[in-house]
Enzyme design. Structure first.
Site, short mmCIF file in Angstrom:
data_model
loop_
_atom_site.label_atom_id
_atom_site.label_comp_id
_atom_site.label_asym_id
_atom_site.label_seq_id
_atom_site.Cartn_x
_atom_site.Cartn_y
_atom_site.Cartn_z
N CYS A 2 2.20 -22.97 -15.74
CA CYS A 2 1.57 -24.25 -16.01
C CYS A 2 0.80 -24.69 -14.77
O CYS A 2 0.70 -23.98 -13.79
CB CYS A 2 2.62 -25.30 -16.35
SG CYS A 2 3.78 -24.79 -17.65
N ASP A 99 13.56 -22.88 -19.32
CA ASP A 99 14.14 -22.81 -17.98
C ASP A 99 13.94 -24.08 -17.15
O ASP A 99 14.67 -24.32 -16.18
CB ASP A 99 13.57 -21.61 -17.22
CG ASP A 99 12.05 -21.63 -17.13
OD1 ASP A 99 11.41 -22.40 -17.88
OD2 ASP A 99 11.49 -20.87 -16.33
N LEU A 260 -0.46 -4.97 -17.26
CA LEU A 260 -1.67 -4.56 -16.56
C LEU A 260 -1.43 -3.16 -16.01
O LEU A 260 -0.47 -2.94 -15.27
CB LEU A 260 -1.99 -5.54 -15.43
CG LEU A 260 -2.00 -7.02 -15.82
CD1 LEU A 260 -2.32 -7.88 -14.59
CD2 LEU A 260 -2.98 -7.29 -16.94
#
Length: 626
Positions: A2, A99, A260
């Site tokens: 975030c 969490d 990735l």
């Protein structure tokens, strides 16, 4: 993952509207929901990227109705499930399954002592209602950023410098010291930022803000001095166990997840472990270039076929370089010139079309000695006992640095090749950059910044002696506390979060890092082979010709582009930034250096690339975009 922001004015009144421009510049980090909370001089804001508990219960800021404490968090606490069960036994109740609420209650139980209990990547702010203080914290390795400004009006913080600079209480005056360090390193090292009013909370630190001001403390330190007695087989078994646990913890997600994949050792090993643990084929993503020298797509495709994953490829062309670079520079918010930032942006954009979370191989080189410079320190290791574990004095190093006598270059090479490899960057790279600075700085700038970069680099090398007993691991410590958090992790955080992509890195798990730090250096490099232990472990999963090919790295052909298709683009960028450069530089000398490089008369690759990025940032700064 975030974006967080806040403002604390002890004894003052709250004005939530002051956070609006800050949160507006964090929307890309948290596109799913935004919310603010305020009371009695404290304001907290949150831009949410929903990963765990997608319901409204996962929205932030989270307020504890019992204590009145409040929290905003960026990142992930990977051991939150274990911590939550422990807290439940102590009587705590939970409304969410994520969490963030766990950290809020953990703080209520343990205070700042909760930080060493956390296993993850995070930056947070907790309002302690009873003590009337604000507590901010950052993860051990510096995966998640946190900027702050301690202003006369109050204490402000945010996840990105570009967002924090939009707060009305924060000055945008330029820190010339930060500019100087950027030219030397390609990034602005913590605690500096490009603005004098803004600083970075260093990794593994927390800060406490009260009406008496800000105090910052360290809660963890990387140390290579306490060694474990074990053989290669035991080490490999333990590394695999730790890495499998780190990977499994990072697979917890309520949204689509992928990886990735560059085709190198680190990302290939992570994908192999993911494939081993996943019921469905793992989705993997790679970026490539038309220039074969820089392209790793064939290697990544080979690994993908071997592991049976669903593979995606994106290619960056030279024309895309000129189009992307100005927006990339704006996104980073302060001068930053890791040339892989463009490729990381492109890769993140392509990945986000398919998944919201991706695992990556960041940290492998710093974990397991992946750079060739570590092997060159072998002679120094053998001579280490003669030096009695003491650094050279500042005066002696500076004398060596400044010496222009005919034999001085040989003496410098002997120093960093045979005895003091931790001084290599200072005695070679920075000495060359120092000569450039003397040429291009205005007299006032040169006087003001004299020896700044030298002193900073010397202090870093000197401090390494308090954390490692041999030259190889002194270099490793320096890379872990400077290059990794200030460049490599900044690159991926900004690039990935620009598109609302959360990237998790099992090789940056601190439990694994502490174990590897305790292993004898002789186990980490054998017969000149870098990253020996990780390669031996990866042999179980990956073809050997992939593992033992020459290291390629995630770089781009910027020199060729600047001298070719992007030459006019570079000249134009420098011209547009002339008002900025005129304040600090001898502009005639600056133009001369750029032309020497573009025309091929001399190779000033690093300097001109840094200057181009600085010019683009200065133009954005003048336009009020950063």
């Amino acid at each position: 993952m975030c974006g967080i922001a806040g403002f604390f004015q002890p004894g003052g009144t709250t004005r939530p509207e002051t956070l609006a421009p800050v949160l507006a510049r964090l929307t890309h980090r948290g596109p799913d929901h935004q919310q603010t909370w305020s009371r009695d001089g404290i304001e907290l804001g949150h831009a949410r990227l929903s990963i765990l508990d997608l319901s409204e219960n996962g929205h932030q800021p989270i307020i504890d109705p019992v204590t009145g404490n409040a929290i905003v968090v960026n990142g992930e606490i990977y051991n939150f499930q274990v911590l939550r069960e422990e807290l439940r036994t102590k009587g705590y109740e939970f409304k969410s399954t994520g969490d963030s609420e766990v950290l809020l209650h953990l703080y209520a139980e343990y205070g700042e002592a909760c930080l060493p209990m956390l296993r993850g990547m995070f930056a947070f702010a907790i309002w302690d209602n009873r003590e009337r203080k604000l507590v901010i914290g950052r993860d051990r390795m510096g995966k998640k950023p946190l900027f702050y400004a301690d202003t006369p009006s109050g204490f402000a913080f945010a996840s990105e410098i570009r967002a924090l600079s939009a707060h009305p209480a924060v000055s945008r005056d330029i820190d010339v010291e930060a500019m100087d360090l950027f030219l030397s390193t390609g990034s602005v090292p913590a605690p500096w930022s490009i603005y004098t009013a803004i600083r970075k909370l260093p990794p593994a630190h927390y800060g406490v803000v009260t009406r008496d001001g800000l105090s910052i403390k360290r809660y963890w330190a990387l140390d290579f001095r306490q060694k474990i007695e074990c053989g290669e087989e035991e080490a490999l078994e333990t590394i695999q166990a730790h890495l499998e646990e780190a990977t499994r913890l990072r697979l917890v997600s309520d949204v689509p997840l992928g990886a990735l994949l560059s085709g190198g050792v680190d990302s290939s090993l992570v994908v192999a472990l993911m494939a081993k643990m996943s019921a469905e084929p793992v989705q993997t993503f790679t970026v490539g270039f038309e220039e074969k020298k820089y392209d790793e797509t064939e290697h990544a495709a080979k690994v993908a076929r071997h592991l049976g994953v669903e593979h995606h490829v994106e290619v960056l062309k030279p024309a895309g370089f000129e189009e992307m670079l100005p927006s990339v520079v704006r996104q980073y918010g302060e001068p930053f010139s890791d040339d892989a930032s463009l490729a990381s942006m492109l890769l993140s954009r392509a990945t986000r079309r398919h998944v919201t979370v991706a695992l990556g191989g960041d940290g492998g080189d710093e974990l397991a000695l992946g750079y060739s410079s570590y092997t060159h320190a072998g002679t120094a290791c053998r001579l280490n006992r003669l030096l009695k574990g003491k650094p050279l004095s500042r005066d002696k190093v500076h004398a060596l640095f400044a010496d222009n006598a005919p034999w001085a270059e040989l003496r410098r090479k002997a120093a960093f090749r045979l005895l003091r490899p931790e001084l290599k960057h200072l005695l070679r790279t920075e000495r060359a950059m120092d000569a450039h600075k003397k040429r291009i700085y205005a007299n006032e700038t040169a006087t003001r910044l004299d020896n700044l970069a030298f002193d900073w680099m010397y202090d870093l090398s000197r401090d390494s002696y308090g954390h490692a007993d041999n030259p190889v691991e002194r270099m490793l410590w320096m890379d872990n506390v400077n290059c990794l958090p200030d460049t490599l992790l900044v690159k991926m955080d900004i690039a990935s979060m620009a598109y609302g992509l959360e990237v998790r890195s099992p090789l940056l798990d601190h439990v694994l890092i502490e174990y590897m730090a305790g292993l004898p250096v002789e186990l980490k490099i054998k017969n000149g082979e870098t990253k020996y232990l990780l390669k031996k472990l990866a042999e179980k999963f990956i073809p050997k010709d992939v593992l033992y090919r020459p290291k390629q790295g995630f770089s781009m052909p910027v020199t060729r582009w600047i001298r070719g298709s992007a030459a006019e683009f570079t000249r134009e960028a420098m011209s547009q930034a002339a008002p900025f450069f005129g304040k600090y530089f001898d502009t005639a000398a600056l133009d001369s250096v750029v032309e020497e490089h573009i025309t091929g008369r001399k190779n000033h690759k690093n300097l001109v690339w840094n200057l181009l990025n600085l010019a683009l940032w200065a133009a954005a700064h003048q336009a009020g975009e950063v």
